[in-house]
Motif scaffolding. Structure first.
Motif, PDB file in Angstrom:
ATOM      1  N   THR A 299       0.861  -1.184   0.000  1.00 55.10           N
ATOM      2  CA  THR A 299       0.000   0.000   0.000  1.00 55.10           C
ATOM      3  C   THR A 299       0.894   1.228   0.000  1.00 55.10           C
ATOM      4  O   THR A 299       1.769   1.361   0.861  1.00 55.10           O
ATOM      5  CB  THR A 299      -0.912   0.039   1.245  1.00 55.10           C
ATOM      6  N   ILE A 300       0.690   2.119  -0.966  1.00 56.74           N
ATOM      7  CA  ILE A 300       1.468   3.345  -1.057  1.00 56.74           C
ATOM      8  C   ILE A 300       0.521   4.538  -0.945  1.00 56.74           C
ATOM      9  O   ILE A 300      -0.411   4.671  -1.743  1.00 56.74           O
ATOM     10  CB  ILE A 300       2.243   3.437  -2.390  1.00 56.74           C
ATOM     11  N   VAL A 301       0.755   5.421   0.030  1.00 60.45           N
ATOM     12  CA  VAL A 301      -0.127   6.586   0.197  1.00 60.45           C
ATOM     13  C   VAL A 301       0.613   7.913   0.055  1.00 60.45           C
ATOM     14  O   VAL A 301      -0.009   8.972   0.008  1.00 60.45           O
ATOM     15  CB  VAL A 301      -0.851   6.553   1.563  1.00 60.45           C
ATOM     16  N   ASP A 302       1.945   7.859   0.013  1.00 58.26           N
ATOM     17  CA  ASP A 302       2.717   9.092  -0.175  1.00 58.26           C
ATOM     18  C   ASP A 302       4.000   8.768  -0.929  1.00 58.26           C
ATOM     19  O   ASP A 302       4.241   7.623  -1.311  1.00 58.26           O
ATOM     20  CB  ASP A 302       3.002   9.803   1.154  1.00 58.26           C
ATOM     21  N   GLY A 303       4.817   9.788  -1.155  1.00 61.58           N
ATOM     22  CA  GLY A 303       6.044   9.577  -1.916  1.00 61.58           C
ATOM     23  C   GLY A 303       7.285   9.470  -1.075  1.00 61.58           C
ATOM     24  O   GLY A 303       8.330   9.032  -1.554  1.00 61.58           O
ATOM     25  N   SER A 304       7.174   9.861   0.209  1.00 56.48           N
ATOM     26  CA  SER A 304       8.359   9.937   1.062  1.00 56.48           C
ATOM     27  C   SER A 304       8.512   8.780   2.033  1.00 56.48           C
ATOM     28  O   SER A 304       9.622   8.462   2.456  1.00 56.48           O
ATOM     29  CB  SER A 304       8.321  11.241   1.868  1.00 56.48           C
ATOM     30  N   GLY A 305       7.389   8.174   2.424  1.00 57.17           N
ATOM     31  CA  GLY A 305       7.445   7.124   3.431  1.00 57.17           C
ATOM     32  C   GLY A 305       7.243   7.631   4.846  1.00 57.17           C
ATOM     33  O   GLY A 305       7.425   6.885   5.808  1.00 57.17           O
TER      34      GLY A 305
END
Length: 417
Positions: A299-305
């Protein structure tokens, strides 16, 4: 002949003594992690991309918080979509591109296209170029345009129930000085300077441009406003950064602000529309699917972590690194963006004086109770290995788990099979 045979026997025996079998390496790693508390959640995967041999696999399909290892997905997807020589720009445009009379009849615009590194110094250079070309008057307004992205500037607004304690300046298509400015405040009878986040990035950019033009003696009749650039405008001057240079800042220094701005750029590049978090997430997930990277539990919700809602498996990270390893288009730019152990970035002070120094290239990830590390290491036999290690812990500090990560990589770097 007896003497020659004896010499050969000694040489062979020496090589056997120097060599370390995979089983021995695995046992060393197993002994190293045996003392990790049972409460610690752990995933480790070590893989040889050329032989397709998996040396170590511990919970490689278990979803975990990757922290800044998320940036590997952001930057790899960007290289795939845009290529390393893609320019992220800030442009000054006008309704009137004929400066022969020294006047722009109409508005002048400053528009951002994801150039998150743009600074006051860069703006100064652009205004100087305009002045040198003869500009002396603008009859219209100065317009700041950030419509390349949406105007949802805060991660808290695009991530439902986000609880991350790392706050960033507004994530916008137009950026000057990281969307921060200095203000003076009186405290205990003394004035002190503080960085504060800009509230309205396009209006801030318009005001900065107008101020710079006036400081050069350009007569600006109109005011500073935010808005969209008209269709019939022409680019007068621009300032850009190549994607390959931007991802070095993101991966080596783990720059969260740059990563989030690039994340929004992915949304625009992949959709052909205004960049937003939905399109950005889809771009990364499509990259994972298109390249047959293990995706279950990702699951990816942002670009930075920064977000703890990001979930990635060690198998997915290794799959990503394997895909890039075999990509002629991506590998050099991606590999050169990673921190070098003992040399630069977030790994500058780690693994110094070991076989891993100036060898291991990787990306660190750190949040409260989270430590991750993924990258490439070359063994003493010149074999390339892909390594991913993630820990979520409640006891012991970050240094404990970083030391375990470093020791495992040092073992692998010195491995002579």
């Amino acid at each position: 002949m007896k003497i020659l045979a004896a010499v050969l026997l000694i040489i062979l025996s020496s090589n056997i003594l120097l060599a370390e079998t995979p089983e021995k390496i695995i046992k060393e790693i197993d002994d190293l992690i045996s003392g990790i508390p049972a409460s610690t959640k752990m995933a480790i995967m070590i893989y040889n991309p050329l032989t397709q041999d998996t040396l170590v696999s511990i919970n490689h399909t278990e979803s975990m918080i990757p922290a800044s290892n998320t940036k590997l997905f952001t930057t790899a997807t960007a290289l795939e979509l845009l290529s390393g020589d893609h320019l992220l720009s800030t442009k000054i445009l006008a309704d009137d591109n004929d400066l022969s009379d020294g006047t722009i009849e109409g508005n002048i615009y400053i528009k951002g296209f994801g150039n998150s590194t743009f600074s006051t110094e860069d703006l100064e250079e652009l205004v100087n170029q305009l002045y040198q070309s003869g500009l002396r008057k603008v009859t219209g307004n100065v317009v700041g345009d950030d419509s390349y992205f949406d105007n949802v500037y805060s991660r808290d607004d695009w991530i439902s129930e986000e609880r991350a304690n790392v706050k960033l300046p507004p994530i916008s298509a137009i950026v000057i000085d990281r969307n921060r400015t200095i203000v003076s405040k009186k405290r205990k009878g003394r004035y002190r300077n503080y960085f504060v986040n800009v509230e309205n990035p396009p209006l801030f950019a318009a005001k900065k441009l107008r101020e710079k033009l006036i400081s050069y003696g350009v007569d600006v009749v109109g005011k500073s406003i935010s808005g969209q650039t008209a269709d019939n405008t022409q680019t007068l001057v621009e300032s850009s950064i190549e994607l390959r240079d931007l991802i070095k800042e993101i991966n080596k220094s783990s720059d969260n602000f740059y990563a989030e701005c690039l994340f929004k750029t992915l949304g625009s590049a992949s959709s052909g529309q205004q960049g937003n978090s939905f399109f950005s997430t889809q771009a990364i997930l499509n990259y994972i699917e298109d390249n047959s990277i293990y995706s279950t539990g990702t699951t990816i919700v942002d670009g930075s972590g920064i977000s703890r809602f990001d979930q990635v498996t060690a198998g997915a990270l290794v799959g990503l690194l394997e895909k890039v390893y075999f990509s002629i288009k991506q590998f050099d730019d991606f590999f050169n963006s990673l921190s070098i152990a003992g040399v630069d970035g977030t790994l500058k002070r780690r693994m110094i004086g070991t076989p891993a120094e100036n060898n291991f290239r990787g990306k660190t990830g750190t949040l409260n109770g989270v430590s991750s590390l993924a990258g490439y290491v070359t063994t003493a036999d010149d074999d390339d290995l892909i390594v991913c290690m993630m820990f979520e812990y409640t006891t012991g500090g970050a240094s404990k788990y970083k030391n375990i990560q470093d020791t495992i990589i040092e073992i692998l770097a010195g491995w002579k099979n």
